[in-house]
Design a protein around this motif. Structure first.
Motif, PDB file in Angstrom:
ATOM      1  N   LEU A 150      32.358   4.458 -76.520  1.00  0.00           N
ATOM      2  CA  LEU A 150      31.052   3.901 -76.866  1.00  0.00           C
ATOM      3  C   LEU A 150      30.215   3.705 -75.608  1.00  0.00           C
ATOM      4  O   LEU A 150      30.722   3.760 -74.488  1.00  0.00           O
ATOM      5  N   LEU A 151      28.935   3.441 -75.807  1.00  0.00           N
ATOM      6  CA  LEU A 151      28.030   3.130 -74.689  1.00  0.00           C
ATOM      7  C   LEU A 151      28.155   1.647 -74.328  1.00  0.00           C
ATOM      8  O   LEU A 151      27.156   0.954 -74.173  1.00  0.00           O
ATOM      9  N   THR A 152      29.389   1.177 -74.200  1.00  0.00           N
ATOM     10  CA  THR A 152      29.589  -0.195 -73.741  1.00  0.00           C
ATOM     11  C   THR A 152      29.657  -0.139 -72.218  1.00  0.00           C
ATOM     12  O   THR A 152      30.367   0.688 -71.654  1.00  0.00           O
ATOM     13  N   GLY A 153      28.885  -1.004 -71.581  1.00  0.00           N
ATOM     14  CA  GLY A 153      28.850  -0.972 -70.121  1.00  0.00           C
ATOM     15  C   GLY A 153      28.107   0.229 -69.574  1.00  0.00           C
ATOM     16  O   GLY A 153      28.226   0.566 -68.397  1.00  0.00           O
ATOM     17  N   THR A 206      25.748   2.923 -65.248  1.00  0.00           N
ATOM     18  CA  THR A 206      26.862   1.995 -65.486  1.00  0.00           C
ATOM     19  C   THR A 206      26.386   0.561 -65.288  1.00  0.00           C
ATOM     20  O   THR A 206      25.662   0.262 -64.344  1.00  0.00           O
ATOM     21  N   LEU A 207      26.769  -0.305 -66.192  1.00  0.00           N
ATOM     22  CA  LEU A 207      26.311  -1.695 -66.163  1.00  0.00           C
ATOM     23  C   LEU A 207      27.512  -2.632 -66.182  1.00  0.00           C
ATOM     24  O   LEU A 207      28.503  -2.353 -66.839  1.00  0.00           O
ATOM     25  N   ALA A 208      27.365  -3.730 -65.464  1.00  0.00           N
ATOM     26  CA  ALA A 208      28.453  -4.713 -65.444  1.00  0.00           C
ATOM     27  C   ALA A 208      28.034  -5.974 -66.196  1.00  0.00           C
ATOM     28  O   ALA A 208      26.851  -6.280 -66.304  1.00  0.00           O
ATOM     29  N   PRO A 265      28.838  -5.689 -70.910  1.00  0.00           N
ATOM     30  CA  PRO A 265      27.670  -6.554 -70.864  1.00  0.00           C
ATOM     31  C   PRO A 265      26.890  -6.588 -72.171  1.00  0.00           C
ATOM     32  O   PRO A 265      26.935  -5.646 -72.964  1.00  0.00           O
ATOM     33  N   CYS A 266      26.180  -7.692 -72.377  1.00  0.00           N
ATOM     34  CA  CYS A 266      25.239  -7.764 -73.482  1.00  0.00           C
ATOM     35  C   CYS A 266      23.859  -7.378 -72.933  1.00  0.00           C
ATOM     36  O   CYS A 266      23.692  -7.149 -71.731  1.00  0.00           O
ATOM     37  N   TYR A 267      22.889  -7.290 -73.805  1.00  0.00           N
ATOM     38  CA  TYR A 267      21.533  -6.891 -73.408  1.00  0.00           C
ATOM     39  C   TYR A 267      20.965  -7.873 -72.388  1.00  0.00           C
ATOM     40  O   TYR A 267      20.280  -7.503 -71.439  1.00  0.00           O
ATOM     41  N   ARG A 268      21.305  -9.151 -72.565  1.00  0.00           N
ATOM     42  CA  ARG A 268      20.784 -10.183 -71.666  1.00  0.00           C
ATOM     43  C   ARG A 268      21.439 -10.134 -70.279  1.00  0.00           C
ATOM     44  O   ARG A 268      20.825 -10.552 -69.292  1.00  0.00           O
ATOM     45  N   CYS A 269      22.670  -9.648 -70.203  1.00  0.00           N
ATOM     46  CA  CYS A 269      23.311  -9.452 -68.891  1.00  0.00           C
ATOM     47  C   CYS A 269      22.462  -8.500 -68.058  1.00  0.00           C
ATOM     48  O   CYS A 269      22.397  -8.612 -66.839  1.00  0.00           O
ATOM     49  N   VAL A 270      21.874  -7.529 -68.737  1.00  0.00           N
ATOM     50  CA  VAL A 270      21.141  -6.477 -68.043  1.00  0.00           C
ATOM     51  C   VAL A 270      19.692  -6.861 -67.825  1.00  0.00           C
ATOM     52  O   VAL A 270      19.128  -6.658 -66.748  1.00  0.00           O
ATOM     53  N   PHE A 316      10.111   8.397 -73.312  1.00  0.00           N
ATOM     54  CA  PHE A 316      11.333   7.785 -72.784  1.00  0.00           C
ATOM     55  C   PHE A 316      12.093   7.015 -73.860  1.00  0.00           C
ATOM     56  O   PHE A 316      11.492   6.461 -74.773  1.00  0.00           O
ATOM     57  N   GLY A 317      13.375   6.995 -73.685  1.00  0.00           N
ATOM     58  CA  GLY A 317      14.198   6.211 -74.592  1.00  0.00           C
ATOM     59  C   GLY A 317      15.414   5.690 -73.869  1.00  0.00           C
ATOM     60  O   GLY A 317      15.832   6.258 -72.849  1.00  0.00           O
ATOM     61  N   GLN A 318      15.970   4.601 -74.365  1.00  0.00           N
ATOM     62  CA  GLN A 318      17.206   4.080 -73.791  1.00  0.00           C
ATOM     63  C   GLN A 318      18.025   3.432 -74.898  1.00  0.00           C
ATOM     64  O   GLN A 318      17.484   2.972 -75.907  1.00  0.00           O
ATOM     65  N   THR A 319      19.318   3.439 -74.711  1.00  0.00           N
ATOM     66  CA  THR A 319      20.188   2.787 -75.688  1.00  0.00           C
ATOM     67  C   THR A 319      21.497   2.372 -75.035  1.00  0.00           C
ATOM     68  O   THR A 319      21.962   3.017 -74.094  1.00  0.00           O
ATOM     69  N   MET A 320      22.041   1.267 -75.502  1.00  0.00           N
ATOM     70  CA  MET A 320      23.364   0.817 -75.073  1.00  0.00           C
ATOM     71  C   MET A 320      24.035   0.109 -76.244  1.00  0.00           C
ATOM     72  O   MET A 320      23.379  -0.276 -77.210  1.00  0.00           O
ATOM     73  N   THR A 321      25.341  -0.009 -76.159  1.00  0.00           N
ATOM     74  CA  THR A 321      26.103  -0.616 -77.251  1.00  0.00           C
ATOM     75  C   THR A 321      26.815  -1.864 -76.736  1.00  0.00           C
ATOM     76  O   THR A 321      27.393  -1.839 -75.653  1.00  0.00           O
TER      77      THR A 321
END
Lengths: 268, 79
Positions: A220-223, A239-241, A171-176, A159-164
């Protein structure tokens, strides 16, 4: 700047692209990317960014190359076992593309040094290629506080995951993820194993995001969190807020000082 | 056709460096200016003018020279 004939040839496949062109290639050559962790994720990211002609690449890693790293950390090689990873990485990058200025930091990131490292070359983009939650939260918080974009990623098993993260654009990593999981509740890759290609796939996505950010092209992978399952061979994006009450990037941030969470790194 | 704002000879390189070299020369001009490109027959004359068109530049003249090369005049952002 003027391209030498050699640069014209080296970067020809970039320059031909309308979205890159001459101006884009010059932009890449003038760009600075910091890669934290020269392991499974950082190795391919560093190689592709070097190949693309990113002019300055910073490598952060306190570790030495271990034989068990070579199953996935393709920037290193058998003759480099025992050498500091940042030195091994610099040699591989110089071999690949002498245009690249490699800056090395042979240390683990912590609240004491990460701000200075990011400010050292005033890096344009940061790649989180680390293997542990304390470092991931530290990189997030430091980047948010310094208004720096970065690419988060993690890999384990298949498994892998990535966001920008780009300041002000999602959102930032901590938002999620709010906080690191309690120590020893999540296996490290040393304990759980990781398929070698996972770093290649996800680290290369991180390098793609860095290049796109530097050139100002594409989406980009923002949000969005990109999640990859190699067994099912499935990519999906979630999708992330942003969280208004995020302690670091929210409306009334309370986190002003960087935190060193417990749990030391395994060797990614 | 003699008006030109820039000139590049790409007969010394092969595809795809031909277009890269011409593209770098075009980068130094401003919209509406004209680049004169000397290129070989074959791949270059088949591909380079088309690539310029794809990027929004206008091929305004093509001249076949006596030595077998071509001289192409391209107006920057002319399309």
């Amino acid at each position: 700047m003027k391209f030498t004939n050699e640069q014209m040839e080296r970067y020809s496949r970039n320059i031909i692209l309308n979205e890159v062109g001459v101006k884009g290639q010059i932009k890449l050559l003038e760009s600075k990317v910091l890669i934290v962790g020269t392991g499974g994720l950082g190795a391919p990211a560093a190689l592709y960014l070097a190949a693309a002609g990113v002019g300055t690449i910073g490598l952060v890693d306190a570790d030495a190359v271990d034989l068990s790293n070579l199953q996935r950390q393709i920037i290193h090689s058998t003759t480099k076992v025992g050498k500091p990873k940042v030195a091994s990485g610099r040699e591989a990058i110089n071999d690949l593309n002498p245009d690249v200025n490699v800056v090395t930091y042979q240390e683990w990131v912590s609240s004491a040094n990460i701000t200075d490292i990011i400010k050292d070359e005033d890096y344009d983009f940061i790649i989180d290629g680390t293997d542990n939650f304390p470092a991931k939260f530290l990189i997030n918080d430091a980047c948010v506080l310094l208004h720096k974009p970065f690419s988060h990623a993690g890999i384990i098993k298949f498994f892998g995951q990535t966001m920008t993260y780009v300041p002000g654009q999602g959102p930032c990593y901590r938002c999620v993820f709010l906080n690191p999981p309690p120590p020893n509740t999540v296996p490290t890759c040393k304990e759980a194993g990781v398929l070698g290609v996972m770093g290649g796939i996800i680290g290369t996505v991180q390098a793609t995001e860095a290049v796109k950010y530097l050139l100002g092209i594409g989406e980009l992978l923002t949000g969005r969190l990109l999640v990859f399952d190699a067994l099912e061979m499935e990519f999906r994006t979630v999708t992330l807020a942003s969280r208004k009450n995020c302690v670091v990037c929210g409306e009334n941030p309370t986190l002003k000082d960087l935190i060193d969470y417990e749990q030391r790194a395994c060797e990614l | 056709m003699s008006k030109r704002d820039g000139f590049i000879d790409i007969t010394d390189v092969i595809c795809p460096i031909t277009f890269v070299k011409a593209k770098i020369a075009m980068e130094e001009l401003t919209s509406g200016e004209i680049l004169e490109v000397r290129m070989n027959d074959g791949e270059p004359i088949q591909n380079v003018p088309r690539s310029f068109k794809d990027e929004g530049h206008k091929v305004i003249d093509v001249i076949k020279n006596e030595d077998g090369t071509f001289t192409v005049f391209i107006e920057k952002d002319g399309l």
